[in-house]
Design an enzyme around this catalytic site. Structure first.
Site, PDB file in Angstrom:
ATOM      1  N   GLY A  47       0.783  -1.227   0.000  1.00  0.00           N
ATOM      2  CA  GLY A  47       0.000   0.000   0.000  1.00  0.00           C
ATOM      3  C   GLY A  47       0.810   1.269   0.000  1.00  0.00           C
ATOM      4  N   GLU A 113       0.256 -13.380   1.590  1.00  0.00           N
ATOM      5  CA  GLU A 113      -0.643 -13.367   0.430  1.00  0.00           C
ATOM      6  C   GLU A 113      -0.002 -14.109  -0.741  1.00  0.00           C
ATOM      7  OE1 GLU A 113      -3.047  -9.096   0.894  1.00  0.00           O
ATOM      8  OE2 GLU A 113      -1.680  -9.447  -0.786  1.00  0.00           O
TER       9      GLU A 113
END
Length: 1133
Positions: A47, A113
């Site tokens: 992010g 992830e």
């Protein structure tokens, strides 16, 4: 229980046919594993590195492409445990995109992830697409560089096992094919490439087309070609027009899928007509247009007017694809697609509609007319729906073709009927087909009825229903006459029906209609509401009509009735059956016999069509006063009436194949008759002289009237007649020269008659476009030269008008395509007599030889026929004087000199030509005592070429943005005192060396030059052509100077004042005595072709022409087209 078992078995059977069992098993297996695909793309990213930049832009691009994307900051529902939600999201995704940035590896969350993604890649074959954003793939593989430093930050807080697992998945992902984005300046291109790659991998279709899109691909390519995708900077609007159920929406969806991803934004607005009528539907459509075009955008349009402003502001900066499906009102277009300015460069707008009216008036750039499927396409589509395979059982082959034939190539009907007949037995198929003959399929009926319900008023609906029952296959103009007589505005009504795809007009001007539309219209009559036959407005079905007439149950509800009986089974009815049909307007009978008093027939009848009319004359107690059309073909009529009847409203009279007819009626009682058809009346011996009273007649057809030996002289007075058909009238042996008076006659068909020579008046006619006579047949411009050539040929044994009346030849023009010098030599004695001559030479050498031959012949004739030439000049002078008197601005200057000038104008008139004429005459006025001054070039308005003597050679220049409009020729000459009363000019020759053509015009032709002739000269001269203009004068005249002005059209009607400024470049024509005598011509905008000749005792020629001249090529094309239409239309009469 047995019923339930049967249903389940049926479902299983159908699933097997569709391959449904395998799909079901796959889905159950996926459900057990919790792996049903929920998302198309999962974005894994760091992010703080890319959320607000690269990732945000990629996400928007994918969303705009219509791809369902999971992104952790807005796709997880509140209250979910983020880890579990992410893991589930990864499992439910088709493609994972991993944005590997510099700090990606310092997040354990991101690496976990990645572990899950690579697990799904290995076990579920999930597609993984790495994006190396500002990092090198080798740094990811080996955890080196900036990427490796970030990974090292986790080593102190993470177990060795986890580090090894992370290192392993980083090596795996670095080994996959992906995208490397090292330069932020190329981000937009990289994002576009990534989006295209993902779209390709998903094999994503935005809109469902059909299970079996038969015939779609070829039509899609046709439309894409019209969209002209290569012209990226222009905004193009395309309309797709056709009847309901023909496949407009299917093709539009396929186009949307095919090209949609080439645009920055796109939307498909379905069912615009239907949504528009809903509460707030108009604003909803505007909101949907905006939000769909820019995915993720929330629109908040409150009103239509504000919506227009918002749409224009948002759409004008983007290249978009907009499809507006099923538009039927201009208000809808105005609200959703106001103008081309709304859209960014390269945008494409597609509009599907049943209503051609909304596509007219330059509202769209292209129109694609949807056509029915051909037979092979229809059979293939029907088989897939009726049998779920390409090859049905043998027993179904024949009946399948019957269903396909009934469907008439309409995809909707083929699909609906195919599904309906699926798994039915042959006997059921036959029952269904039989039922369809009376009652259309409800689904098809409702779809087609939308167009009928959308008609503007009851008059248009009545016209449609009349056509449905009585007028399919009839001439459009005849039907309009009949329906106008019924009080309808039929011209407008039929136009609307054509625009709404309810009716078509074929090449022969006949009204046509799809069988399913016909059946839909007839069903409306039968079930509006459900009525007994005698209560319906129109009757056409044999059993219904027979029942009403036999039972004499007719009522005032019946407005139209048709009954066609077989010839071998005639049936008799009593006229009392019509007693209560007070509103009967339309009556069509075939081989029907009526007994009783004919006064029972309605006095409101407008159309009486009775083939096989059994009586020898129309009964006197029948009232014909309101009839517009009487059609009594194959009748027993001997005379039409025993007592004369006044028929003010009658426009069409057709008594064809009436083998007992001996005389025509008194036409003086039919003042508005426009169409008279007496074809194949073998006992007809005489046409009433009262035919000369038909001042509105357009067509007379007397074909195969073998006993008719002559025509009344009064027929030649018919100035409105356009078509005269005498073919097969074997006893007619002469056409009078009065035929020239028939100034509107366009088609003359008189083959197989006793006429042996072509009247000279036919060749002189300026209206005839097509002729068939004495072995000659074709368009007049093709046939007339052959006729004239036969007159001029020395080998011809026919009596020639050139021999009998030399003066008549001056009215004849001759075109000779592909001439030879030998042919030209054979008619050289007649060249000087021709009004005009146009020759196509094969080469420039032949042109020179032919031009020399022509000039030699002209000068030889001048030497031999001075007396004849003088007489001709006097005739011309007298005619010209009459013309001059009409010119209010004629100005004459006296002079003691014999120097004279002639000004000739060929082509269209405009402000430039008027100014140029005025300028020339003004200069000549000003210098009348000292010389003849002519203006020079005034680029770009006109160019000047001049030369001493009688000829000028020049090359036609290209003037950018302008077109050659007019040729003006000014000739300065002198004469001896003996020739003071003669004008001198005899011919004008125009040689085009580039095109190898010669044009010769006699002085009389120049005086009376018509629009077409002048424009033909100009249109034959193109930029780059080498042209020579030669003038021929009588002996005793000396040409001093010849000047040619090429006048080019102006973009604006206003002409600047500079025309009136003093000229610096002039042409001076002078001799020993050079004072000019000038006559001033009118510069009125309606004065077009002008010849001005000045000098003492000499006349001026002024020919007034009408504005708006059409180029000759267009005129020839339009004339041929019109004549072809008339031929196709009237050959059936």
């Amino acid at each position: 229980m047995e019923i339930l078992t049967s249903i389940v078995a049926s479902i299983i059977k159908k699933r097997r046919i569709f391959g449904g069992t395998r799909t079901r098993e796959t889905n159950i297996e996926a459900l057990d594993k919790g792996l049903l695909r929920r998302y198309e793309v999962f974005l894994s990213f760091r992010g703080e590195d890319t959320r607000a930049s690269f990732t945000s832009h990629l996400y928007a691009s994918l969303q705009n492409t219509g791809i369902d994307v999971f992104r952790d900051d807005d796709s997880i529902q509140r209250g979910d445990h983020i880890s579990t939600s992410l893991l589930r999201a990864i499992e439910q995704t088709q493609i994972s995109v991993i944005i590997l940035s510099k700090n990606y590896a310092d997040s354990g969350w991101c690496l976990d992830e990645l572990v899950k993604i690579m697990e799904c890649h290995r076990t579920l074959r999930q597609i993984v697409l790495p994006v190396f954003y500002d990092v090198d793939p080798s740094d990811v593989r080996h955890q080196t560089g900036e990427f490796g430093k970030a990974f090292q930050n986790l080593s102190n807080t993470t177990s060795e096992d986890k580090l090894l697992k992370w290192r392993d998945v980083l090596r795996q992902v670095a080994g996959l094919a992906g995208f490397v984005v090292l330069n932020t300046r190329n981000e937009s291109k990289a994002i576009k490439d990534i989006a295209e790659k993902i779209t390709h991998l998903l094999d994503k279709k935005d809109l469902f087309i059909a299970d079996k899109p038969v015939g779609v691909d070829s039509r899609v390519q046709d439309v894409i070609q019209l969209l002209d995708m290569q012209q990226s900077n222009s905004v193009l609007l395309l309309g797709m027009w056709g009847m309901g159920g023909i496949g407009k929406t299917t093709i539009a969806k396929a186009i949307y899928n095919e090209i949609g991803r080439n645009f920055e934004g796109r939307t498909f607005l379905a069912n615009v007509r239907e949504v528009w009528e809903q509460p707030a539907g108009q604003v909803n459509l505007q909101n949907q247009l905006l939000s769909n075009t820019f995915k993720g955008t929330t629109a908040n349009i409150q009103s239509i007017d504000s919506g227009k402003i918002i749409l224009k502001e948002r759409l004008c900066h983007n290249r978009v694809l907009i499809v507006l499906d099923d538009v039927d009102d201009l208000e809808q277009l105005d609200a959703l697609c106001g103008s081309r300015d709304w859209f960014g460069p390269g945008s494409r707008i597609i509009i599907t509609t049943r209503n051609m009216h909304i596509l007219r008036g330059n509202r769209v750039d292209e129109v694609y007319s949807n056509k029915e499927m051909n037979e092979s396409e229809s059979i293939e589509l029907f088989k897939w729906h009726a049998f779920k395979q390409a090859s049905p059982n043998e027993e179904f082959v024949g009946i399948s073709r019957n269903v396909v034939m009934y469907s008439g190539g309409l995809p909707l009907a083929l699909e609906v009927l195919g599904r309906y007949l699926f798994e039915r037995e042959v006997i059921e198929w036959r029952c269904v087909l039989e039922k369809l003959k009376r009652i259309p399929n409800d689904k098809v009926h409702k779809k087609l009825k939308i167009s009928y319900d959308g008609l503007d008023d009851d008059s248009q609906k009545a016209i449609f229903l009349d056509i449905v029952c009585f007028f399919i296959g009839m001439d459009r103009n005849d039907v309009i006459h009949i329906l106008n007589g019924c009080g309808f505005f039929a011209e407008d009504g039929v136009r609307v029906l054509v625009e709404r795809s309810l009716v078509t007009v074929d090449d022969n001007n006949k009204l046509r209609m799809h069988d399913l539309l016909r059946d839909m219209g007839r069903e409306i009559i039968c079930n509006k509401p459900q009525k007994e036959p005698e209560e319906r407005s129109r009757l056409w079905f044999h059993e219904d009509v027979d029942g009403v007439l036999a039972g004499q149950t007719g009522t005032k509800a019946i407005e139209g009735l048709a009954l066609k009986l077989p010839r071998d089974g005639p049936k008799r009815y009593n006229t009392k059956a019509f007693m209560e049909m007070k509103k009967l307007r339309l009556l069509q009978l075939v081989d029907v016999q009526l007994d009783g008093d004919f006064e029972y027939l309605s006095k409101k009848l407008r159309w009486l069509s009775w083939k096989g009319f059994p009586l020898s004359c129309i009964p006197t107690n029948f009232y014909p006063g309101n009839l517009v059309s009487i059609e009594l073909e194959n009748s027993n009529v001997e005379i039409m009436w025993k007592e004369t009847q006044r028929m003010e409203k009658l426009k069409i009279l057709n008594l064809s194949h009436s083998h007992y007819l001996t005389q025509t009626p008194d036409f003086s009682n039919m003042p508005n008759l426009e169409k008279l058809v007496l074809k194949d009346c073998p006992r007809l011996r005489e046409v009433s002289h009262s035919i000369g009273h038909l001042n509105k007649i357009l067509l007379i057809n007397l074909e195969d009237c073998i006993s008719l030996s002559s025509l009344p002289r009064s027929i030649y007075k018919l100035k409105s007649l356009t078509t005269l058909i005498l073919s097969g009238c074997s006893m007619i042996n002469k056409l009078e020269e009065d035929l020239e008076q028939m100034e509107s006659l366009t088609i003359l068909l008189a083959s197989k008659t006793a006429i042996t020579s072509v009247p000279f008046s036919i060749v002189r006619s300026k209206s005839i476009g097509y002729i068939s006579l004495c072995g000659y047949e074709g368009f007049s411009q093709d046939v007339f030269p052959s006729i004239i050539w036969s007159w001029m040929s020395p080998t011809s044994g026919l009596s020639s008008p050139f021999q009998t009346s030399p003066a008549m030849s001056s009215l004849v023009s001759l075109d000779i395509p592909h001439s030879s010098s030998q042919e030209l030599s054979s008619i050289s004695n007649h060249i000087s007599r021709l009004r005009s001559l146009w020759i196509e030479c094969g080469t420039e050498l032949q042109l020179s030889e032919d031009a020399k031959l022509i000039l030699d012949a002209l000068y030889a004739t001048l030497s031999e026929e001075l007396e004849s030439t003088s007489a001709t000049s006097q005739v011309s002078k007298m005619k010209t004087s009459e013309l001059v008197q009409c010119c209010s601005q004629l100005h004459v200057l006296e002079s003691k000199d014999s120097l004279k000038s002639v000004l000739i104008q060929m082509g269209m008139n405009c402000h430039v030509t008027n100014n140029l004429k005025e300028h020339i005459l003004q200069k000549m006025d000003e210098n009348g005592s000292g010389g003849c001054f002519l203006p020079g070039d005034r680029y770009p308005y006109w160019l000047t070429f001049n030369c001493e003597g009688s000829s000028v050679t020049f090359e036609v220049a290209q003037v950018e943005g302008r077109m050659l409009k007019t040729l003006m020729i000014c000739i300065v000459y002198s004469s001896t005192p003996d020739n003071i009363s003669s004008n001198g000019l005899t011919n004008l020759l125009v040689k085009n060396y580039t095109k190898a053509t010669i044009q010769l015009y006699k002085r009389e032709a120049l005086v009376a030059f018509e629009d077409e002739e002048g424009q033909r000269v100009v249109s034959s001269i193109e930029p780059g052509n080498k042209v020579e203009v030669v003038v021929v004068f009588e002996k005793g005249f000396i040409v001093k100077k010849t000047a040619v002005y090429l006048v080019y059209d102006e973009p604006n009607a206003e002409i600047v004042e500079e025309f009136h400024a003093q000229d610096k470049n002039v042409i001076v024509s002078s001799g020993e005595e050079n004072e000019c005598f000038v006559r001033k011509v009118s510069t009125n905008s309606q004065d077009k072709n002008v010849i001005v000749s000045n000098g003492e005792g000499n006349e001026s020629f002024v020919r007034e022409r009408f504005p708006q001249v059409v180029p000759m090529n267009d005129l020839a094309h339009n004339k041929r087209k019109t004549v072809k239409e008339w031929l196709g239309k009237y050959r059936c009469c």
